[in-house]
Design a protein around this motif. Structure first.
Motif, short mmCIF file in Angstrom:
data_model
loop_
_atom_site.label_atom_id
_atom_site.label_comp_id
_atom_site.label_asym_id
_atom_site.label_seq_id
_atom_site.Cartn_x
_atom_site.Cartn_y
_atom_site.Cartn_z
N VAL A 158 14.46 27.50 -0.50
CA VAL A 158 14.33 28.95 -0.37
C VAL A 158 12.91 29.34 -0.81
O VAL A 158 12.44 28.87 -1.85
N PRO A 159 12.21 30.15 -0.04
CA PRO A 159 10.85 30.56 -0.44
C PRO A 159 10.84 31.16 -1.85
O PRO A 159 11.77 31.89 -2.23
N VAL A 160 9.79 30.87 -2.60
CA VAL A 160 9.77 31.29 -4.01
C VAL A 160 9.79 32.80 -4.16
O VAL A 160 10.35 33.31 -5.14
N ASP A 161 9.23 33.54 -3.19
CA ASP A 161 9.28 35.00 -3.32
C ASP A 161 10.70 35.52 -3.15
O ASP A 161 11.08 36.53 -3.75
N VAL A 162 11.52 34.81 -2.37
CA VAL A 162 12.92 35.20 -2.21
C VAL A 162 13.71 34.85 -3.48
O VAL A 162 14.58 35.62 -3.91
N VAL A 163 13.41 33.70 -4.08
CA VAL A 163 14.04 33.35 -5.35
C VAL A 163 13.70 34.39 -6.41
O VAL A 163 14.57 34.87 -7.16
N ARG A 164 12.43 34.75 -6.48
CA ARG A 164 12.00 35.75 -7.45
C ARG A 164 12.70 37.09 -7.21
O ARG A 164 13.19 37.74 -8.15
N ALA A 165 12.80 37.50 -5.95
CA ALA A 165 13.45 38.76 -5.61
C ALA A 165 14.93 38.74 -5.99
O ALA A 165 15.48 39.74 -6.46
N GLN A 166 15.60 37.59 -5.78
CA GLN A 166 17.01 37.47 -6.16
C GLN A 166 17.18 37.71 -7.66
O GLN A 166 18.06 38.47 -8.08
N VAL A 167 16.35 37.05 -8.45
CA VAL A 167 16.46 37.18 -9.90
C VAL A 167 16.15 38.61 -10.34
O VAL A 167 16.92 39.22 -11.10
N ARG B 38 23.86 42.68 -16.48
CA ARG B 38 23.57 41.98 -17.73
C ARG B 38 23.85 40.50 -17.52
O ARG B 38 24.81 40.11 -16.87
N VAL B 39 23.01 39.65 -18.06
CA VAL B 39 23.20 38.20 -17.99
C VAL B 39 23.24 37.67 -19.42
O VAL B 39 22.32 37.90 -20.20
N ASP B 40 24.32 36.96 -19.76
CA ASP B 40 24.50 36.46 -21.11
C ASP B 40 24.06 35.01 -21.28
O ASP B 40 23.75 34.57 -22.40
N VAL B 41 24.02 34.24 -20.21
CA VAL B 41 23.64 32.84 -20.26
C VAL B 41 23.22 32.39 -18.88
O VAL B 41 23.73 32.89 -17.87
N LEU C 231 9.10 25.87 -6.97
CA LEU C 231 10.37 26.44 -7.43
C LEU C 231 10.52 26.29 -8.94
O LEU C 231 10.94 27.22 -9.64
N VAL C 232 10.18 25.10 -9.47
CA VAL C 232 10.30 24.88 -10.91
C VAL C 232 9.41 25.85 -11.67
O VAL C 232 9.83 26.49 -12.64
N GLU C 233 8.17 25.98 -11.24
CA GLU C 233 7.22 26.84 -11.94
C GLU C 233 7.62 28.31 -11.84
O GLU C 233 7.47 29.07 -12.81
N THR C 234 8.17 28.73 -10.70
CA THR C 234 8.61 30.11 -10.55
C THR C 234 9.78 30.42 -11.47
O THR C 234 9.80 31.46 -12.15
N VAL C 235 10.76 29.53 -11.51
CA VAL C 235 11.92 29.74 -12.37
C VAL C 235 11.50 29.70 -13.84
O VAL C 235 11.98 30.49 -14.66
N ASP C 236 10.61 28.80 -14.18
CA ASP C 236 10.10 28.71 -15.56
C ASP C 236 9.49 30.05 -15.97
O ASP C 236 9.77 30.59 -17.05
N GLU C 237 8.67 30.61 -15.11
CA GLU C 237 8.03 31.90 -15.40
C GLU C 237 9.07 33.00 -15.57
O GLU C 237 8.99 33.81 -16.51
N LEU C 238 10.08 33.04 -14.69
CA LEU C 238 11.10 34.07 -14.75
C LEU C 238 11.93 33.98 -16.03
O LEU C 238 12.38 35.00 -16.57
N LEU C 239 12.12 32.75 -16.53
CA LEU C 239 12.92 32.56 -17.74
C LEU C 239 12.12 32.83 -19.02
O LEU C 239 12.71 33.03 -20.08
N ARG C 240 10.82 32.84 -18.93
CA ARG C 240 9.99 33.07 -20.11
C ARG C 240 9.55 34.52 -20.25
O ARG C 240 9.05 34.93 -21.31
N GLN C 241 9.73 35.32 -19.19
CA GLN C 241 9.25 36.70 -19.22
C GLN C 241 10.36 37.65 -18.81
O GLN C 241 11.33 37.26 -18.15
N PRO D 40 13.58 40.30 -18.63
CA PRO D 40 14.94 40.40 -19.18
C PRO D 40 15.59 39.07 -19.53
O PRO D 40 16.52 39.03 -20.33
N LEU D 41 15.13 37.95 -18.94
CA LEU D 41 15.74 36.66 -19.20
C LEU D 41 15.06 35.88 -20.32
O LEU D 41 15.47 34.77 -20.65
N ALA D 42 14.02 36.46 -20.91
CA ALA D 42 13.22 35.73 -21.90
C ALA D 42 14.02 35.32 -23.13
O ALA D 42 13.74 34.29 -23.74
N GLU D 43 15.04 36.11 -23.50
CA GLU D 43 15.81 35.80 -24.69
C GLU D 43 17.21 35.27 -24.37
O GLU D 43 18.02 35.06 -25.27
#
Length: 293
Positions: free
Chosen positions: A60-69, A77-80, A91-101, A103-106
């Protein structure tokens, strides 16, 4: 996360799709539901796949993955989070960035570093390994099997439980916060996994090995079970113990599904199978329910 939630937890799977329903997003959503969590998902790859293997992967194109998240977390709300197949460096780098910044950072993260399917099909580009090593440092728990651990550590796979304990410690040194090193590839009568969180000696988790060829999606299922159960416990290790016990039962009941001619799926809803069997015998079992606390 300091304790059980007063409502069903919301779990997010970021992973690839498996049309056969035994692994990937489909397995994650089944495990979430079976264990009392509300499942959401972001698809990273479409696979042409059956119990016999993977014949095609479409990222899946990374911009679509980013848009989904971003669209999801702006509303839900996401608990886990459980992270599975990511396929490529981008894809790895995009997901890494989304998880570090943002609403998902914590939000707690369980990382299943998917590299090779049960059937032997490669699911991660070789040049993406370094990016996965970086993602390991964001995850709260990483759940590699022995071949995946050897790739992450750039060393030969181990063949003993003692060697597993040593590798788990080296994964912590690599930057992992907590490690569940899965020992299914060791063989033998017992299925032994190693838990290490740096707080003491590694903990050995034993279960009777289930003799079945229905093992498709076991890694996806275990990691998603841990994710679903963590908000319902006061710590990671109790969630891991319950997830392992539940997966053992899912393997024990797997053959009744009779899905496909290859490695069949585990039975995520084996507790409902008990309900059907018990009902036909005229007695009521004790189904799993989520108890608000």
């Amino acid at each position: 996360m300091t304790g059980p939630l007063p409502r069903p937890p919301v779990a997010l799977s970021i992973a690839g799709s498996d049309p056969s329903g035994g692994a990937g997003i489909q397995a994650d959503l089944k495990a979430f539901s079976a264990l009392g969590a509300y499942g959401t998902c972001v698809v990273t790859a479409l696979t042409a796949q059956s119990t016999r293997g993977v014949t095609h992967v479409h990222e899946v194109p990374v911009d679509v993955v980013r848009a989904q998240v971003e669209t999801l977390v702006a509303d839900v709300r996401v608990d886990v989070v459980k992270v599975g197949m990511l396929a490529s460096v981008e894809l790895v780098e995009t997901v890494d960035e989304l998880l570090r910044q943002g609403p998902l950072a914590e939000v707690p993260v369980v990382l299943d570093p998917v590299m090779v399917a049960t059937s032997g099909s490669r699911l991660l580009a070789e040049d993406a390994v370094a990016a996965v090593r970086a993602l390991v440092t964001r995850a709260d728990v990483v759940t590699p099997n022995l071949p995946e651990a050897s790739v992450l550590l750039d060393e030969e796979p181990v063949g003993t439980v003692a060697g597993m304990s040593e590798q788990a410690e080296r994964l912590l040194a690599l930057g992992a916060r907590r490690v569940l090193l899965k020992g299914g590839h060791l063989g033998g009568d017992a299925a032994v996994d190693v838990w290490s969180d740096g707080a003491g000696d590694p903990v050995l988790l034993h279960a009777q090995r289930v003799r079945t060829s229905s093992t498709h999606g076991t890694g996806c299922t275990l990691s998603s079970a841990i994710a679903a159960l963590r908000p319902q416990h006061d710590g990671w290790l109790p969630a891991v113990r319950e997830a392992k016990s539940w997966l053992t039962q899912a393997l024990r009941h797997a053959d009744v599904l009779d899905v496909g001619a290859g490695a069949g799926p585990v039975h995520h809803f084996h507790e409902l199978e008990r309900w059907r069997t018990s009902s036909s015998a005229g007695r009521a079992p004790e189904p799993r329910v989520f108890t608000a606390r």
